[in-house]
Scaffold this active site. Structure first.
Site, mmCIF file in Angstrom:
data_model
loop_
_atom_site.group_PDB
_atom_site.id
_atom_site.type_symbol
_atom_site.label_atom_id
_atom_site.label_comp_id
_atom_site.label_asym_id
_atom_site.label_seq_id
_atom_site.Cartn_x
_atom_site.Cartn_y
_atom_site.Cartn_z
ATOM 1 N N GLY A 1 0.827 -1.205 0.000
ATOM 2 C CA GLY A 1 0.000 0.000 0.000
ATOM 3 C C GLY A 1 0.855 1.246 0.000
ATOM 4 N N CYS B 1 5.272 -6.072 1.764
ATOM 5 C CA CYS B 1 5.601 -4.644 1.778
ATOM 6 C C CYS B 1 4.882 -3.936 2.943
ATOM 7 C CB CYS B 1 5.270 -4.018 0.425
ATOM 8 S SG CYS B 1 6.096 -2.432 0.136
ATOM 9 N N HIS C 1 7.972 -7.354 -3.601
ATOM 10 C CA HIS C 1 6.722 -7.826 -4.198
ATOM 11 C C HIS C 1 6.939 -9.128 -4.968
ATOM 12 C CE1 HIS C 1 4.164 -4.319 -3.338
ATOM 13 N NE2 HIS C 1 5.291 -3.639 -3.392
ATOM 14 N N ASP D 1 -17.007 -12.022 -22.306
ATOM 15 C CA ASP D 1 -17.642 -12.265 -21.017
ATOM 16 C C ASP D 1 -19.096 -12.705 -21.146
ATOM 17 O OD1 ASP D 1 -15.207 -11.317 -20.114
ATOM 18 O OD2 ASP D 1 -15.947 -9.273 -19.881
ATOM 19 N N LYS E 1 -10.645 -12.000 -16.451
ATOM 20 C CA LYS E 1 -10.940 -12.266 -17.862
ATOM 21 C C LYS E 1 -10.153 -13.461 -18.407
ATOM 22 C CE LYS E 1 -11.998 -8.935 -20.721
ATOM 23 N NZ LYS E 1 -13.296 -9.346 -21.334
#
Length: 510
Positions: A51, A78, A167, A226, A366
């Site tokens: 964040g 993080c 990360h 979709d 997706k």
């Protein structure tokens, strides 16, 4: 499943995707959620995201510390690591040792997240932090270090806590997926059973139970990935009790309505076309403001939808292709985010909707929907179709939308896509399209002067549309496209190339 608490990181969705890629179901919730309000019986592990804030800031995101007592393994990334360290009495520092970008860590303990490597082995990672842990909290040990962060990773197996300053979810941390695998599979003990086959089987059972043996459902199809995959999946459960309709707004690509209807009928869907072209062009007459265009198109879609619904009094359910990003993007750590523009997929269903919603992909990204489509034996020409905005070419015809300006753009866009496909680039691009600009420029054709509109070409690479980078297109391709458009499409005498990334630009111009 693995539960991910979002502290506002730009990578939170990516964490969820990486966990899904390990065949384990994951969900994202805001960091403000109280664990006592959730059913945690299926949660095998919790990940605290990164964040932009500092843990000690007065306006740091709200967080219930009872999450540290839920009894399942916790991974802090993080900001999540700093929050964990602060909770257990660590000293945090900021300033000179901040790191942004590529770095290297040295493995200090060959255990936990780092069990796949030997001590002192060096790994490339991606750092993005201003604060760092200066002094370890009691009960924790260092598992990796770097020059800028002596505590680049820490762990306390007794407390069921592991943490990384870097990360692991980004591609710039090459071994990050292995670290996540060690947490998800080995530490949290999640089986790799989140597969398309299982999802389809469970969804068909769930839909059949939800709708019952006699009720009917309706579905408005756009022809995109979709909604089409959703319709095929629901049809597996309901058969001809699913009634689909395709609204021809006149704002689609060249030959869109005939092409889409041919593809949909080939899938054995119960589908009909509604011709609403005149209605949409009349509603958009004289309108140039992008948001007003979207609202008008949304309202007209709703009107058409309600009319079709009244013609089907036996239908009690509505199918929508809502995706997981649509759901979690509506939840912000600090409250509603600023509206850049209303969503491309036209929403705004009436408040008095008399249908029960069927949203089979509400938990999917997706790429997962495409994987389901392949499992359902759907053709690649549908599954690899590039995203297309709900308002159609209305947001690619800048300025007033008229049938003639749409026709001009359809012809130019068709040429661009035809050449992109011929070059073998279509499936590798997230989107490639043309935009008609409300800008006229002087040109010369033959011995005559022209004063016609300009066209912009846009092609981008992206994983999910959240961010995007402009795509390099071969010079020879651009030359062919420009020459063909100017020569073959009356009304355009200048072609330009958009090389803007998102951010700061958006993918669509409106």
């Amino acid at each position: 499943m693995i539960l991910i608490l979002d502290f506002g990181s730009q990578y939170t969705q990516l964490i969820a995707r990486r966990v899904r890629e390990l065949a384990v179901y994951s969900e994202v919730r805001p960091c403000t959620v109280d664990p006592s309000t959730l059913d945690l019986s299926d949660v095998k592990g919790v990940i605290l995201s990164g964040g932009p804030s500092s843990v000690t800031d007065t306006d740091a995101p709200l967080f219930n510390p009872s999450w540290f007592d839920v009894g399942v393994p916790i991974l802090g990334i993080c900001y999540g690591m700093q929050l964990m360290a602060h909770r257990y009495g660590a000293t945090l520092g900021r300033g000179a040792s901040r790191e942004y970008g590529p770095s290297t860590v040295s493995v200090e303990r060959s255990s936990g997240l780092f069990k796949s490597w030997s001590k002192s082995e060096r790994l490339a990672v991606w750092m993005s932090h201003g604060d760092h842990v200066e002094k370890l909290p009691e009960g924790f040990v260092v598992s990796a270090s770097s020059i800028g962060a002596p505590v680049a990773a820490m762990e306390s197996p007794e407390r069921k806590m592991w943490a990384l300053q870097f990360h692991p979810e980004v591609v710039h941390t090459p071994e990050g997926k292995t670290m996540l695998k060690n947490f998800v599979h080995d530490i949290a003990g999640c089986p790799a059973d989140w597969t398309p086959e299982n999802f389809i089987e469970q969804s068909i059972k769930k839909i059949s139970t939800q709708v019952g043996s006699e009720a009917h459902a309706i579905c408005a199809l756009s022809g995109g990935v979709d909604s089409t995959v959703a319709a095929v999946l629901v049809a597996r459960a309901l058969g001809k009790r699913l009634h689909c309709f395709f609204v021809d707004t006149g704002l689609g690509r060249k030959n869109e309505s005939s092409t889409v209807m041919t593809r949909l009928k080939a899938l054995d869907l119960n589908v009909e076309m509604v011709d609403a072209r005149d209605r949409f062009f009349a509603g958009l007459k004289g309108v140039t403001d992008p948001e007003q265009k979207r609202k008008i198109i949304g309202r007209l879609f709703i009107e058409v939808f309600e009319e079709r619904a009244k013609a089907m009094p036996y239908a009690s359910h509505l199918v929508q292709g809502t995706l997981y990003p649509d759901v979690i993007e509506s939840v912000s750590v600090r409250g509603p985010s600023a509206t850049i523009k209303t969503h491309h997929n036209v929403g705004g269903l009436p408040d008095n909707l008399k249908f029960s919603l069927i949203e089979p992909f509400r938990e999917l990204f997706k790429d997962e929907v495409r994987a389901l489509g392949r499992e359902l034996d759907m053709p690649e020409e549908i599954l690899q179709r590039q995203p297309f905005p709900g308002p159609g070419l209305a947001v690619r015809v800048l300025g007033e939308v008229t049938s003639e300006r749409v026709r001009v753009l359809q012809e130019a866009d068709h040429i661009f896509l035809e050449e992109v496909r011929a070059e073998g680039l279509y499936s590798s691009l997230w989107q490639s399209f043309a935009v008609l600009l409300p800008v006229r420029s002087v040109g010369v054709m033959g011995d005559g002067r022209t004063y016609e509109e300009a066209l912009a070409l846009r092609a981008v690479h992206s994983e999910d549309g959240m961010t995007a980078d402009w795509a390099y297109l071969p010079e020879a391709l651009l030359r062919r496209v420009s020459n063909r458009i100017v020569n073959e499409v009356r009304g355009i005498n200048r072609v330009v190339l958009d090389i803007s990334s998102k951010p700061p630009a958006t993918i669509e111009w409106e």
